[in-house]
Design a protein around this motif. Structure first.
Motif, mmCIF file in Angstrom:
data_model
loop_
_atom_site.group_PDB
_atom_site.id
_atom_site.type_symbol
_atom_site.label_atom_id
_atom_site.label_comp_id
_atom_site.label_asym_id
_atom_site.label_seq_id
_atom_site.Cartn_x
_atom_site.Cartn_y
_atom_site.Cartn_z
ATOM 1 N N ASN A 26 -2.443 -7.699 -0.731
ATOM 2 C CA ASN A 26 -3.042 -8.607 -1.831
ATOM 3 C C ASN A 26 -4.319 -9.283 -1.379
ATOM 4 O OD1 ASN A 26 -0.760 -7.515 -3.025
ATOM 5 N ND2 ASN A 26 0.042 -9.238 -3.059
ATOM 6 N N THR A 82 -9.271 -8.600 -1.327
ATOM 7 C CA THR A 82 -9.995 -7.935 -2.282
ATOM 8 C C THR A 82 -11.261 -7.969 -0.921
ATOM 9 O OG1 THR A 82 -10.242 -8.890 -4.328
ATOM 10 C CG2 THR A 82 -12.616 -7.935 -3.479
ATOM 11 N N GLN A 118 -1.582 -2.884 -1.863
ATOM 12 C CA GLN A 118 -2.520 -3.867 -2.933
ATOM 13 C C GLN A 118 -3.422 -4.926 -3.001
ATOM 14 O OE1 GLN A 118 -1.012 -3.524 -6.003
ATOM 15 N NE2 GLN A 118 1.109 -2.939 -5.767
ATOM 16 N N THR A 119 -4.308 -3.789 -2.502
ATOM 17 C CA THR A 119 -5.844 -3.994 -2.374
ATOM 18 C C THR A 119 -6.480 -3.882 -2.748
ATOM 19 O OG1 THR A 119 -4.440 -5.220 -0.331
ATOM 20 C CG2 THR A 119 -7.132 -4.985 -0.117
ATOM 21 N N THR A 120 -7.458 -4.621 -3.092
ATOM 22 C CA THR A 120 -8.412 -3.290 -3.662
ATOM 23 C C THR A 120 -9.586 -3.395 -2.494
ATOM 24 O OG1 THR A 120 -8.303 -4.690 -6.563
ATOM 25 C CG2 THR A 120 -10.509 -3.793 -6.124
ATOM 26 N N GLY A 125 -3.025 -0.305 -5.445
ATOM 27 C CA GLY A 125 -4.464 -1.238 -5.405
ATOM 28 C C GLY A 125 -5.719 0.291 -5.902
ATOM 29 N N THR A 178 -1.747 3.895 -7.301
ATOM 30 C CA THR A 178 -2.767 3.843 -6.553
ATOM 31 C C THR A 178 -3.584 4.647 -6.882
ATOM 32 O OG1 THR A 178 -0.907 3.050 -4.452
ATOM 33 C CG2 THR A 178 -3.424 4.221 -4.037
#
Length: 678
Positions: free
Chosen positions: A571, A573, A589-591, A607, A628
């Motif tokens: 989670n 960035t 869930q990471t950008t 993400g 995704t």
């Protein structure tokens, strides 16, 4: 014995008449041979020459004489009556109404019902009664007939050209040829088509003197290649030969810096089996002492001029000095040669084209947690955090950041690298602030540079119109005209200038003074407070040139580039101008946005990922419907060892969603801009 004389005249008929007068005979009493035809020219002419031989008296009847010619030919030349065993038994009727060719001589025998014809084409001359005949004509036994095969000679064609740079002289040559023709015998027939046998011989009559003379006429004196000329003289095929070549100038060497200390780490970081990083090799980082001479600046060296084929000098490319900027903890001595450290620490070099900046970065070691008790950490140098970083806390370093504990709900910014040993949870981390700043400046300058060129073009066009008064420049300058153009045609230009000035001022601690000076000059150009600053287009053109140079500089990547290496991100960035490496469990869930390549050894669950230089992933997607998305530019590839259905990839502007699980996937864009999955 027969009497023979040679007679000359203005033409063949004249020469014959004079000869007949001398012999006191008629034309039927002599044999006539044309030795030379008359020739008329503008500067030179020649007379006709004939040989007349008086015939001996024969005790034969007129009837015998009628039959004798063809039979004499048959007896003294190869016979065409091949079907007869005895050639002496041929009858005159076998030759009547026919013509034939034997040993290059044309014969004819007319009959009461048939007069033979002969057709002459290119390559053969037929003289009938001493006059040339073309096409088809009738011939009789009493005609004086003479065949001549024509030879044809085409000389060698050649020329010499010089390229636009005057560095190569080309001899273009097409060898000539000679065609020798021989008249072919023809059997007796009512209609004879004169045929010839042709022999073609290639001729290259170009001489060395011809070439040298032409080179001299053109003024070509340098780099003459005698070997190429000789090859051209013996060639039997069309060709191009470089008969003279100029000498390229030898460029000098740009200025450079001789570094006297180690600037890079001696060993790379070592990754352990569990995905963590072994930090025991930190001591391999270079360091310098106060007062230590760490480098020497060498001036540029001059090149050697070249010479074109006309002997004209070609100056070498201008060599340029290094542009050096002393950063923190560095001083350049008065001799502008020695670079000296004024502080103890790690030398850090940043290069961008000819520009180099070196700083001495100290290292801050924070042995506890970063929390409300410690406060945020901002440091011009490297930072090492031994504990954890708590929620809403910030660590900001101009150098590298080393993380030994978890980062939870925090912000970490590094000028160059972030190296983490634990997890990144609900946090924002970024590396490569200088590169990101330069990328932002580059995008604005691209638009600014283009519009400034268009404005200058518009100004030049308007000042050439009849309605424009030259005295307006002297009184008010060109600023009123600029403001009018911006108001009417280039309405977005002021906002672009404002954005550029804002970005440069915001990053002034990371940019050189040249950027600040340029932003002020651009801002001043359209400031209402400045009067008569630009009285002509000259200064405006100088500003445009300056903008062009800085735009080209912004295109050059900074060295070294940034990177982020962490084992696990949830989670969060992650933003990096260079490569991103996730070495442990992966990302959830990471950008992730990176200007380099993304490598994930673990899984990617949910993400959004964008990597400018492509991605290499172990496992991507999830079966529970969490979206995704993997994105790369159109010239890059996406490598995935395992991908679950529902995963979306974007290459360029094209999108593809997997409908089933696949393994060992390599996705790329074709020339037709369709995604293919290997």
């Amino acid at each position: 014995m027969a009497q023979t004389i040679v007679s000359k005249g203005k033409d063949v008929d004249d020469a014959i008449m004079k000869g007949l007068h001398i012999l006191s005979v008629s034309k039927n009493e002599v044999d006539i041979e044309v030795v030379q035809y008359e020739k008329k020219g503008l500067f030179r002419s020649r007379e006709a020459i004939v040989r007349l031989t008086r015939q001996e008296l024969q005790a034969t009847t007129e009837a015998d004489d009628t039959i004798k010619q063809p039979y004499q030919t048959a007896m003294h030349e190869p016979s065409y009556a091949s079907s007869r065993e005895n050639k002496h038994s041929e009858k005159a009727s076998d030759w009547e109404g026919k013509a034939w060719v034997q040993n290059r001589q044309l014969y004819a025998q007319e009959s009461e019902t048939q007069i033979p014809t002969v057709t002459v084409e290119k390559g053969v001359t037929l003289l009938k009664n001493y006059k040339p005949v073309k096409g088809t004509t009738v011939i009789k036994r009493t005609d004086h007939l003479q065949l001549e095969a024509e030879s044809e000679t085409i000389g060698t064609k050649w020329d010499i050209t010089v390229d636009n740079l005057k560095m190569n002289t080309i001899l273009n040559i097409v060898p000539g040829y000679k065609i020798d023709r021989e008249i072919v015998d023809h059997e007796p027939a009512p209609n004879v088509h004169i045929q010839v046998k042709e022999t073609k011989t290639l001729i290259n009559d170009l001489t060395y003197e011809n070439v040298v003379e032409r080179l001299h006429e053109l003024g070509i004196t340098s780099g003459i290649n005698a070997e190429q000329i000789q090859e051209a003289l013996v060639t039997t095929e069309p060709g191009r030969f470089t008969v003279a070549t100029g000498k390229e100038p030898t460029p000098g060497n740009d200025g450079w810096i001789e570094w006297l200390v180690q600037l890079k780490e001696m060993e790379d970081l070592k990754e352990m089996e569990d995905g963590t990083v072994d930090f025991r090799d930190f001591k391999t980082y270079p360091s310098v002492q106060k007062g230590q001479i760490i480098g020497r600046i060498h001036p540029p060296s001059e090149g050697v001029p070249g010479q074109n084929v006309f002997g004209e000098s070609i100056p070498p490319k201008q060599s340029k000095p290094i542009i050096f900027r002393a950063g923190q903890g560095i001083v350049l001595m008065d001799d502008e040669e020695r670079i000296v450290a004024t502080e103890h620490g790690r030398p850090h070099l940043v290069k961008q084209g000819r520009r180099q900046k070196i700083s001495i970065l100290p290292k801050l070691v924070h042995r506890g947690d970063v929390n409300l008790s410690s406060g945020n950490i901002r440091f011009i140098g490297d930072v090492e955090i031994r504990g954890e970083i708590h929620e809403e806390m910030t660590v900001d370093a101009e150098g590298d950041v080393f993380l030994f504990g978890n980062v939870n709900g925090a912000t970490v910014n590094a000028g160059y690298r972030i190296i983490g040993q634990r997890n990144i949870l609900n946090s924002n981390i970024s590396a490569g602030k200088s590169s990101m700043l330069m990328s932002e400046v580059n995008q604005i300058l691209a638009v600014l540079n283009d519009q400034l060129k268009q404005i200058i073009q518009a100004v030049n066009q308007l000042t050439k119109t009849a309605a424009f008064k030259t005295t307006d420049f002297e009184k008010r300058g060109i600023r009123p005209l600029l403001l009018l153009l911006v108001e009417k045609k280039f309405k977005t230009f002021p906002s672009i200038v404002k954005k550029y000035v804002t970005v440069v001022n915001k990053g002034k601690n990371r940019l050189e003074d040249i950027w600040l000076d340029h932003s002020k000059a651009i801002e001043t150009l359209f400031s209402l407070d400045v009067q008569n600053e630009y009285k002509s287009t000259t200064k405006l053109a100088e500003l445009s040139q300056w903008t062009e140079e800085l735009f080209e500089l912004s295109e050059i990547p900074l060295e070294p580039n940034s990177s982020i290496t962490v084992p696990y991100a949830i989670n969060s960035t992650i933003y990096c101008s260079g490569d991103v490496n996730i070495t442990g469990q992966g990302s959830f869930q990471t950008t992730i946005r990176c200007g380099g390549k993304l490598t994930v050894d673990g899984v990617v669950r949910g993400g959004l990922i964008y990597a400018l230089q492509g991605v290499s992933l172990s496992e991507v997607g999830v079966k529970n419907g969490v979206k995704t998305t993997i994105m790369v530019p159109k010239n890059q590839t996406i490598n995935m060892r395992k991908v679950h259905d529902g995963t979306t990839i974007v290459i360029g502007t094209k999108t593809y969603t997997f409908l089933e699980e696949k393994t060992n996937v390599i996705a790329r864009l074709t020339e037709e801009e369709t995604i293919i999955i290997n």
